[in-house]
Scaffold this motif. Structure first.
Motif, mmCIF file in Angstrom:
data_model
loop_
_atom_site.group_PDB
_atom_site.id
_atom_site.type_symbol
_atom_site.label_atom_id
_atom_site.label_comp_id
_atom_site.label_asym_id
_atom_site.label_seq_id
_atom_site.Cartn_x
_atom_site.Cartn_y
_atom_site.Cartn_z
ATOM 1 N N ALA A 70 30.814 -47.716 27.200
ATOM 2 C CA ALA A 70 31.822 -48.096 28.187
ATOM 3 C C ALA A 70 31.547 -49.489 28.751
ATOM 4 C CB ALA A 70 31.855 -47.071 29.316
ATOM 5 N N ILE A 71 30.311 -49.746 29.121
ATOM 6 C CA ILE A 71 29.985 -51.032 29.740
ATOM 7 C C ILE A 71 30.075 -52.160 28.735
ATOM 8 C CG2 ILE A 71 28.034 -52.312 30.734
ATOM 9 C CD1 ILE A 71 27.414 -49.806 32.381
ATOM 10 N N ARG A 72 29.709 -51.912 27.490
ATOM 11 C CA ARG A 72 29.873 -52.944 26.462
ATOM 12 C C ARG A 72 31.347 -53.285 26.259
ATOM 13 N NH1 ARG A 72 25.848 -51.264 21.456
ATOM 14 N NH2 ARG A 72 23.870 -51.822 22.463
ATOM 15 N N ALA A 73 32.217 -52.323 26.519
ATOM 16 C CA ALA A 73 33.657 -52.553 26.352
ATOM 17 C C ALA A 73 34.288 -53.145 27.611
ATOM 18 C CB ALA A 73 34.353 -51.236 25.996
ATOM 19 N N GLY A 74 33.464 -53.551 28.580
ATOM 20 C CA GLY A 74 33.986 -54.170 29.786
ATOM 21 C C GLY A 74 34.459 -53.189 30.830
ATOM 22 N N GLU A 75 34.037 -51.939 30.724
ATOM 23 C CA GLU A 75 34.465 -50.915 31.664
ATOM 24 C C GLU A 75 33.406 -50.676 32.734
ATOM 25 O OE1 GLU A 75 35.435 -47.461 29.422
ATOM 26 O OE2 GLU A 75 37.094 -48.420 28.365
ATOM 27 N N ARG A 76 33.754 -49.808 33.669
ATOM 28 C CA ARG A 76 32.815 -49.388 34.705
ATOM 29 C C ARG A 76 32.313 -47.988 34.366
ATOM 30 N NH1 ARG A 76 37.271 -51.575 37.571
ATOM 31 N NH2 ARG A 76 38.127 -49.464 37.670
ATOM 32 N N ALA A 77 31.080 -47.707 34.778
ATOM 33 C CA ALA A 77 30.506 -46.377 34.567
ATOM 34 C C ALA A 77 29.705 -45.993 35.803
ATOM 35 C CB ALA A 77 29.620 -46.357 33.326
ATOM 36 N N GLY A 78 29.654 -44.697 36.062
ATOM 37 C CA GLY A 78 28.898 -44.213 37.209
ATOM 38 C C GLY A 78 28.612 -42.736 37.083
ATOM 39 N N LEU A 79 27.791 -42.245 37.998
ATOM 40 C CA LEU A 79 27.430 -40.832 38.023
ATOM 41 C C LEU A 79 28.268 -40.117 39.075
ATOM 42 C CD1 LEU A 79 23.551 -41.123 37.673
ATOM 43 C CD2 LEU A 79 25.231 -40.571 35.894
ATOM 44 N N ALA A 80 28.921 -39.049 38.666
ATOM 45 C CA ALA A 80 29.892 -38.383 39.534
ATOM 46 C C ALA A 80 29.251 -37.771 40.776
ATOM 47 C CB ALA A 80 30.626 -37.292 38.741
ATOM 48 N N ALA A 81 27.981 -37.404 40.695
ATOM 49 C CA ALA A 81 27.341 -36.750 41.828
ATOM 50 C C ALA A 81 26.675 -37.726 42.789
ATOM 51 C CB ALA A 81 26.302 -35.744 41.321
ATOM 52 N N ARG A 82 26.779 -39.020 42.514
ATOM 53 C CA ARG A 82 26.136 -40.026 43.363
ATOM 54 C C ARG A 82 27.177 -40.723 44.229
ATOM 55 N NH1 ARG A 82 20.425 -40.012 42.460
ATOM 56 N NH2 ARG A 82 20.416 -42.204 43.091
ATOM 57 N N GLY A 127 30.131 -52.133 36.368
ATOM 58 C CA GLY A 127 29.894 -52.610 35.021
ATOM 59 C C GLY A 127 28.606 -53.410 34.980
ATOM 60 N N GLY A 128 28.258 -53.899 33.796
ATOM 61 C CA GLY A 128 27.090 -54.757 33.656
ATOM 62 C C GLY A 128 25.828 -54.021 33.256
ATOM 63 N N LYS A 129 24.891 -54.789 32.695
ATOM 64 C CA LYS A 129 23.642 -54.197 32.211
ATOM 65 C C LYS A 129 22.801 -53.600 33.327
ATOM 66 C CE LYS A 129 23.248 -57.129 28.101
ATOM 67 N NZ LYS A 129 22.411 -58.117 27.363
ATOM 68 N N THR A 130 22.866 -54.212 34.507
ATOM 69 C CA THR A 130 22.093 -53.673 35.617
ATOM 70 C C THR A 130 22.530 -52.254 35.950
ATOM 71 O OG1 THR A 130 21.803 -55.887 36.536
ATOM 72 C CG2 THR A 130 21.410 -54.043 38.019
ATOM 73 N N GLN A 131 23.816 -51.978 35.777
ATOM 74 C CA GLN A 131 24.307 -50.630 36.062
ATOM 75 C C GLN A 131 23.704 -49.608 35.110
ATOM 76 O OE1 GLN A 131 25.592 -49.309 38.456
ATOM 77 N NE2 GLN A 131 26.900 -47.584 37.942
ATOM 78 N N LEU A 132 23.462 -50.004 33.858
ATOM 79 C CA LEU A 132 22.815 -49.095 32.913
ATOM 80 C C LEU A 132 21.429 -48.699 33.410
ATOM 81 C CD1 LEU A 132 23.744 -50.577 29.429
ATOM 82 C CD2 LEU A 132 24.586 -48.462 30.448
ATOM 83 N N LEU A 133 20.692 -49.670 33.964
ATOM 84 C CA LEU A 133 19.368 -49.366 34.501
ATOM 85 C C LEU A 133 19.475 -48.425 35.698
ATOM 86 C CD1 LEU A 133 17.731 -52.910 34.299
ATOM 87 C CD2 LEU A 133 17.222 -50.925 32.862
ATOM 88 N N ARG A 134 20.483 -48.649 36.536
ATOM 89 C CA ARG A 134 20.676 -47.753 37.683
ATOM 90 C C ARG A 134 20.957 -46.326 37.207
ATOM 91 N NH1 ARG A 134 24.499 -51.833 39.450
ATOM 92 N NH2 ARG A 134 23.527 -53.321 40.883
ATOM 93 N N ILE A 135 21.834 -46.197 36.235
ATOM 94 C CA ILE A 135 22.190 -44.861 35.731
ATOM 95 C C ILE A 135 20.980 -44.192 35.099
ATOM 96 C CG2 ILE A 135 23.564 -43.631 34.003
ATOM 97 C CD1 ILE A 135 25.799 -45.669 34.509
ATOM 98 N N ALA A 136 20.248 -44.944 34.267
ATOM 99 C CA ALA A 136 19.060 -44.379 33.616
ATOM 100 C C ALA A 136 18.035 -43.943 34.647
ATOM 101 C CB ALA A 136 18.457 -45.403 32.665
#
Length: 294
Positions: free
Chosen positions: A126-138, A144-153
């Motif tokens: 999703a983030i590579r495609a320019g989208e936003r991603a997040g965790l539903a329970a947070r 978006g962005g690579k930093t968000q991947l680190l947050r999710i992980a």
């Protein structure tokens, strides 16, 4: 909870264990995501944007200003120049981290690790495609962005005490978002029903992915057997485990029928994944399904 759990040494050890697992999880998710053909994320369609998509014959009701006169001059009929819809999309993820998800038989990955890997791989796509991603329970908003991947992980790897079975309690999800919930869905189904009903009311469509170990599907037990929940809170001993197989399999089939019916009523999809199967096909199915749904 005892004070010993809060000593500096214990906190440091837990932090190091979580941090040590992050590179492996990210690497697995990145490798898994790379198996999916990116392209345009499978969701090209006409709409507001700057990128050219296609020419199509003009139809009654099309405004004259949308006619591409240069293309139309090459033939006998007027053509409309369409651009690609480029509005950013949002992907919301829920990974069940209850104790039951830590079950693994033999050398297979646990249900939790498989769920974490699939979820993070979806976030990568999703983030590579320019989208936003997040965790539903947070409470944090999707980004978006690579930093968000680190947050999710980092959030996915958080440890701590957990009940035997999980229940989704998502924050309010963005209108029209897509969502993927990954769990064994063996606990109380009522919270899940409420979560999907609320999501449907906001135009959120998604997928439930039931992740099970093969032993949970086959119930290969016979004779004297002690069954114990992952937290140790539930314990049951029987001398004739084989006689329970038919009842167990019937209840599992009934639960799956219930999940499938819930998805049909709320516009979601139901998908089953076993931990002895390669994760690639499951990721590809999710990617393709939500590409068409957007």
């Amino acid at each position: 909870m005892s004070d010993a759990l809060h000593t500096p040494g214990t906190l440091r050890a837990r932090s190091e264990a979580v941090a040590g697992g992050l590179p492996a999880l990210l690497m697995s998710a990145e490798r898994l995501a790379s198996t999916v053909l990116m392209g345009e994320h499978g969701r090209k369609r006409a709409g507001p944007g700057d990128a050219f998509w296609q020419f199509r014959p003009a139809q009654p009701g099309d405004p004259r200003r949308r006619i591409d006169w240069r293309q139309s001059a090459r033939g006998d009929a007027p053509f409309i120049r369409e651009t690609e819809w480029q509005a950013a999309q949002t992907l919301m993820l829920w990974v069940d981290d209850a104790a039951s998800m830590r079950f693994a038989a033999g050398d297979r990955p646990s249900k939790l690790r498989r769920a974490q890997t699939l979820a993070l791989a979806l976030a990568v796509l999703a983030i590579r495609a320019g989208e936003r991603a997040g965790l539903a329970a947070r409470p944090e908003p999707p980004r978006g962005g690579k930093t968000q991947l680190l947050r999710i992980a980092d959030a996915l790897m958080e440890g701590g005490e957990a009940p035997d079975y999980g229940a989704p309690r998502p924050q309010v999800m963005p209108m029209g978002a897509r969502a993927v919930f990954l769990s064994d869905f063996l606990g109380d189904p009522d919270p899940l029903t409420r979560a999907l009903t609320a999501a449907a009311d906001r135009g959120v469509k998604g997928s439930l992915v039931q992740i099970l170990d093969p032993e949970e599907e086959a119930f290969p037990y016979d004779g004297r057997t002690v069954f114990e929940s992952m937290s140790g809170a539930i314990r049951f001993e029987t001398l004739k485990a084989g006689q329970l197989r038919d009842d167990y399999l019937a209840r599992l089939a009934a639960r799956r029928a219930e999940l499938s019916d819930l998805c049909a009523r709320t516009g979601w999809r139901f998908q089953i994944h076993r931990t002895d199967a390669a994760p690639g096909p499951a990721l590809l199915a999710l990617h393709a399904a939500h590409g068409r749904a957007a």
